[in-house]
Design a protein around this motif. Structure first.
Motif, PDB file in Angstrom:
ATOM      1  N   SER A  88       0.831  -1.206   0.000  1.00  0.00           N
ATOM      2  CA  SER A  88       0.000   0.000   0.000  1.00  0.00           C
ATOM      3  C   SER A  88       0.863   1.253   0.000  1.00  0.00           C
ATOM      4  O   SER A  88       0.499   2.261  -0.612  1.00  0.00           O
ATOM      5  CB  SER A  88      -0.977  -0.011   1.168  1.00  0.00           C
ATOM      6  OG  SER A  88      -0.368  -0.433   2.337  1.00  0.00           O
ATOM      7  N   PHE A 143       0.693   4.194  -2.571  1.00  0.00           N
ATOM      8  CA  PHE A 143       0.432   5.503  -1.970  1.00  0.00           C
ATOM      9  C   PHE A 143       1.391   6.557  -2.522  1.00  0.00           C
ATOM     10  O   PHE A 143       1.002   7.675  -2.828  1.00  0.00           O
ATOM     11  CB  PHE A 143       0.590   5.387  -0.456  1.00  0.00           C
ATOM     12  CG  PHE A 143       0.382   6.663   0.299  1.00  0.00           C
ATOM     13  CD1 PHE A 143      -0.848   7.292   0.295  1.00  0.00           C
ATOM     14  CD2 PHE A 143       1.410   7.235   1.035  1.00  0.00           C
ATOM     15  CE1 PHE A 143      -1.050   8.462   0.998  1.00  0.00           C
ATOM     16  CE2 PHE A 143       1.211   8.401   1.739  1.00  0.00           C
ATOM     17  CZ  PHE A 143      -0.013   9.019   1.718  1.00  0.00           C
ATOM     18  N   PHE A 155      -1.979   3.987   3.460  1.00  0.00           N
ATOM     19  CA  PHE A 155      -2.473   5.126   2.690  1.00  0.00           C
ATOM     20  C   PHE A 155      -2.735   6.345   3.586  1.00  0.00           C
ATOM     21  O   PHE A 155      -3.283   7.334   3.111  1.00  0.00           O
ATOM     22  CB  PHE A 155      -3.768   4.752   1.960  1.00  0.00           C
ATOM     23  CG  PHE A 155      -3.554   3.935   0.714  1.00  0.00           C
ATOM     24  CD1 PHE A 155      -3.182   4.553  -0.466  1.00  0.00           C
ATOM     25  CD2 PHE A 155      -3.704   2.571   0.723  1.00  0.00           C
ATOM     26  CE1 PHE A 155      -2.977   3.809  -1.616  1.00  0.00           C
ATOM     27  CE2 PHE A 155      -3.500   1.819  -0.423  1.00  0.00           C
ATOM     28  CZ  PHE A 155      -3.135   2.448  -1.595  1.00  0.00           C
TER      29      PHE A 155
END
Lengths: 342, 293
Positions: free
Chosen positions: A170, A174, A284
């Motif tokens: 992630s 991100f 995130f």
């Protein structure tokens, strides 16, 4: 196998599970029913030239001593469950009485932290799971057509999104969707909006998280379906062709029914995994716009003041959610088992 | 079989190949982009001016004199002592895998060979445990561990990870042992072996493919864990994943994001190698549970 032998073989594994899964569950339930001690008030009489006054002040020393002595706190029954941070019975009742419409009721509900987390967790689970299955099936059908020499490398690349550490995966995405990253910049260019940021609005954050979820989950569905495709009987397919089935009809009436049991398996595993969605929200940095049941427990345990009772109450509610989610599977397996025994 | 009816129309061939290429790009591009970008300075990786700067390294040339720089890696590994986290990860992962395989093999074997009702119930309970979010268990550990001064140490985390790993390991090894014919150890028992001797001399030599596959997944679980390691380890004992999260929390100064990028690439590299060597086992492990029901 004799019962005694069975017992000795299973003992180490069972002991580990009892000590570190079952007992913590008991501990969670106990913690959720306690709350930190209240501050101890001491009354002192203050006598001045204009007579005596009674003053109430916080006895910090005694409070700290009491809290250190019994960190579990005092018994609170189910109080934590119904407070504003959890089921919020009072707030829900007020919202229901004062509602102007059903939509208004739900938007009031959405302002309560637990309901907000439930809303995201369920939406995420029930949108990502079917998308994962569809994408996985499409990739499996595509890869199945490739030349044999290309299959190995393609499977290797396809496994990467699944195998990578969720937090790291992630973070990688991100950084790319950052307003100054490659995807963020490209989106700004496509939509001709230099202010566009995927992090700003709740809707866009939700979509981003779900895109990540599908990216992360699809390889698993792909691998399972791809293995299933290898066992589709070519005779059935040929028979279907002779009967004049089109390509799509062959997929629809031969391949998909063959893969159906696998789809049940994949959706079970995906439901369990998506229900505990947690790392992407941290990766995130999306806590402001999206929170899941797991992430609010994390926030409770990580904040400046650690709130054990609040985290524990949310945990119990989450576990009940898991049990409800799993109950159809458990009931079916139990029936199968009884059927076999008889 | 090579008749005209089998020949796929062009359009479908192109469509399907195009889709696979599309997927391959989506699956792999983020990794290559991050690997490439980790050798740049922050001004290129997050470019205010033009994203193509990251390709040519415009700012990197200005700031360091060359198109590539190892500054991120130096900062992460030397300055922020990421090697400690890597060492901790190695310790945690190694012991977690070894212990959970030892316990899991014994337990999985027993479950596969016992037809009793309680064995079924144990498997069902294990399934429920498998579905539980790890963080809910962590909130049960925290307070007692604080009280008993167990919090923050590597052994505590290893044991917790082993326990969380058990349900999955049991299920997987149980289905592998079901595939090993019962006659094998039954005949050893007829020849006078006890159950354990039968296990030791007959089953252990043939169980390695299943154990290796299960071990790979135990490795992934321990290596990828964030919930348990970030909550139960003190700052000096942190493993790689919480350490990376720590880079982000504390250091948002110019350049330090690149430490996190370099650390992320470093932590992903072992996983690449793992998939490269064990692709077949991973695929068979993923499908084992599905195909056997």
């Amino acid at each position: 196998m004799k019962h005694r032998t069975f017992f000795w073989f299973i003992l180490p594994s069972l002991a580990a599970m009892i000590a570190f899964i079952a007992l913590p569950l008991v501990s969670v339930v106990i913690q959720s029913m306690h709350v930190e001690h209240e501050q101890i008030m001491s009354v002192t009489e203050n006598c001045g030239p204009f007579g005596c006054k009674e003053e109430v002040s916080v006895d910090a020393e005694a409070t700290a001593a009491l809290r250190a002595e019994s960190p579990l706190g005092r018994f609170n029954g189910l109080g934590t469950y119904f407070d504003r941070g959890h089921l919020a019975s009072q707030e829900v009742a007020t919202a229901w009485q004062e509602r102007t419409s059903l939509g208004d009721f739900f938007s009031r509900l959405y302002n309560l932290p637990l309901y907000k987390a439930i809303a995201f967790t369920l939406t995420y689970t029930f949108i990502v799971t079917p998308l994962v299955i569809m994408l996985g099936l499409a990739i499996a059908l595509g890869v199945n057509r490739l030349a044999p020499a290309l299959k190995g490398p393609t499977i290797f690349v396809s496994l990467l999104p699944m195998i990578v550490t969720p937090l790291i995966g992630s973070l990688i995405l991100f950084w790319m969707i950052d307003a100054q990253g490659i995807i963020g910049k490209s989106l700004q260019w496509i939509f001709d909006d230099p202010e566009l940021s995927l992090k700003a609005s709740p809707t866009l954050t939700w979509i981003t998280l779900m895109v990540y979820g599908v990216w992360h989950g699809a390889p698993f569905a792909f691998v399972v379906f791809y293995a299933g495709l290898q066992t589709v009987s070519s005779e059935t397919l040929e028979a279907a062709r002779i009967d004049g089935a089109t390509r799509w009809q062959q997929v629809r009436y031969v391949v998909i029914p063959h893969l159906m049991p696998l789809a049940v398996f994949v959706s079970l595993i995906q439901l369990m995994d998506n229900f505990r969605v947690f790392e992407p929200i941290i990766g995130f940095s999306a806590q402001a716009n999206a929170s899941s049941l797991s992430s609010i427990i994390f926030t409770d345990l990580r904040g400046d003041v650690i709130r054990f009772n609040s985290a524990a109450a949310t945990s119990v509610i989450t576990i009940i959610g898991v049990a409800i989610l799993l109950s159809p599977v458990l009931i079916r397996t139990w029936r199968d088992f009884k059927g076999k025994a008889v | 079989m090579s008749n005209a009816a089998l020949k796929t129309p062009r359009s479908i061939v192109y469509l399907s190949a195009g889709f696979v290429i599309f997927w391959v790009i989506i699956a792999s591009f983020p990794f290559f982009w991050t690997l490439w970008g980790s050798f740049k300075v922050q001004g290129d990786f997050f470019s205010k001016a033009d994203w193509r700067n990251a390709l040519w390294g415009t700012r990197t040339i200005v700031e360091t004199g060359g198109p590539f720089t190892g500054a991120g890696y130096h900062g992460a590994w030397v300055q922020e002592e990421f090697w400690r986290a890597a060492l901790n990860t190695f310790i945690v992962v190694f012991f977690t895998v070894v212990i959970s395989l030892t316990l899991g093999t014994l337990g999985g074997y027993a479950l596969a060979r016992s037809g009793a009702r309680y064995a079924f119930w144990l498997l069902m309970i294990a399934l429920v445990f498998r579905a539980m979010p790890h963080i809910t268990l962590v909130s049960g550990y925290m307070l007692p561990f604080f009280q008993w001064n167990l919090w923050g140490h590597l052994p505590t985390t290893i044991i917790v990870l082993v326990a969380i790993n058990q349900p999955f390991t049991l299920w997987m090894l149980h289905s592998f042992f079901l595939n090993i014919p019962k006659d094998l150890d039954e005949s050893a028992k007829v020849d006078g072996c006890t159950q354990f001797q039968a296990f030791r001399h007959v089953i252990i030599p043939v169980m390695w493919p299943g154990v290796i596959t299960t071990g790979l997944f135990s490795f992934l679980l321990a290596y990828n864990d964030f919930a348990v390691t970030s909550m139960l380890l003190s700052e000096s004992n942190r493993t790689m994943v919480p350490a990376i999260a720590g880079f982000l929390g504390s250091t948002f100064e110019e350049g330090n994001v690149m430490f996190a990028v370099a650390a992320v690439v470093s932590a992903t590299a072992p996983l690449f190698v793992l998939v490269m060597f064990f692709q077949r086992q991973i695929v068979s492990g993923l499908t084992a549970g599905a195909v056997k029901g």
